[in-house]
Scaffold this motif. Sequence first.
Motif, mmCIF file in Angstrom:
data_model
loop_
_atom_site.group_PDB
_atom_site.id
_atom_site.type_symbol
_atom_site.label_atom_id
_atom_site.label_comp_id
_atom_site.label_asym_id
_atom_site.label_seq_id
_atom_site.Cartn_x
_atom_site.Cartn_y
_atom_site.Cartn_z
ATOM 1 N N LYS A 1 -65.933 -58.447 98.781
ATOM 2 C CA LYS A 1 -64.870 -59.338 99.045
ATOM 3 C C LYS A 1 -63.640 -58.510 98.001
ATOM 4 O O LYS A 1 -62.489 -59.153 97.953
ATOM 5 N N GLY A 2 -63.946 -57.394 97.475
ATOM 6 C CA GLY A 2 -62.913 -56.674 96.702
ATOM 7 C C GLY A 2 -63.120 -56.783 95.116
ATOM 8 O O GLY A 2 -63.896 -57.493 94.788
ATOM 9 N N GLY B 1 -63.487 -62.659 95.917
ATOM 10 C CA GLY B 1 -62.400 -61.800 95.801
ATOM 11 C C GLY B 1 -61.166 -62.514 95.000
ATOM 12 O O GLY B 1 -59.853 -62.296 95.132
ATOM 13 N N ALA C 1 -59.203 -59.919 93.240
ATOM 14 C CA ALA C 1 -58.926 -58.562 94.023
ATOM 15 C C ALA C 1 -57.335 -58.274 94.222
ATOM 16 O O ALA C 1 -56.950 -57.108 94.571
ATOM 17 N N THR D 1 -63.994 -57.763 90.144
ATOM 18 C CA THR D 1 -64.904 -59.048 90.142
ATOM 19 C C THR D 1 -65.432 -58.989 88.786
ATOM 20 O O THR D 1 -65.581 -58.014 88.155
#
Length: 162
Positions: free
Chosen positions: A118-119, A139, A142, A122
Amino acid sequence: MKRRTATTLFAAALTAVTLTLTPAFAADPATGPGPYDEQADARADINNAVARAAKEGKQVLVVYGANWCKDCLALNRGFGQGHLGAAVDKRFVTVKVNVGRFDKNVDVANQMGVTLKKGIPTVAVLGSDGQVLGTTKGGELADARNMGEDAVMRVLESLGKS
């Protein structure tokens, strides 16, 4: 002569604009290649952070990111300044784990239940005993470069409540 002067001034202005637009995220030769050490042993760094957290009565904040990631660099800067930096320093021993181009330390992230899909950045929060207390899964950080300190704090506060 005026044309030459105008051209010279335009060139100087263009140079100034170019210098101004140089990304703040670029590696600074004075400080090194970036905050995410590409040669580090992530497991050893995490173990050292857990030992230090136990001594200091803190939790461990494991931040997964990469030096090419503008949001990772923005979050790293945020952790070093203002009330966010003070709050993070008071509560956590922070360790940064390089994920490269999603080809490094993925196993470490997976073992903690951290999803990189999810990017990045994290994070995972560990207790001083090394147990995972919470992770970002959707995310949440993110878009760190567009988040304010308060929004980042809300994410961190939602993790690792003990």
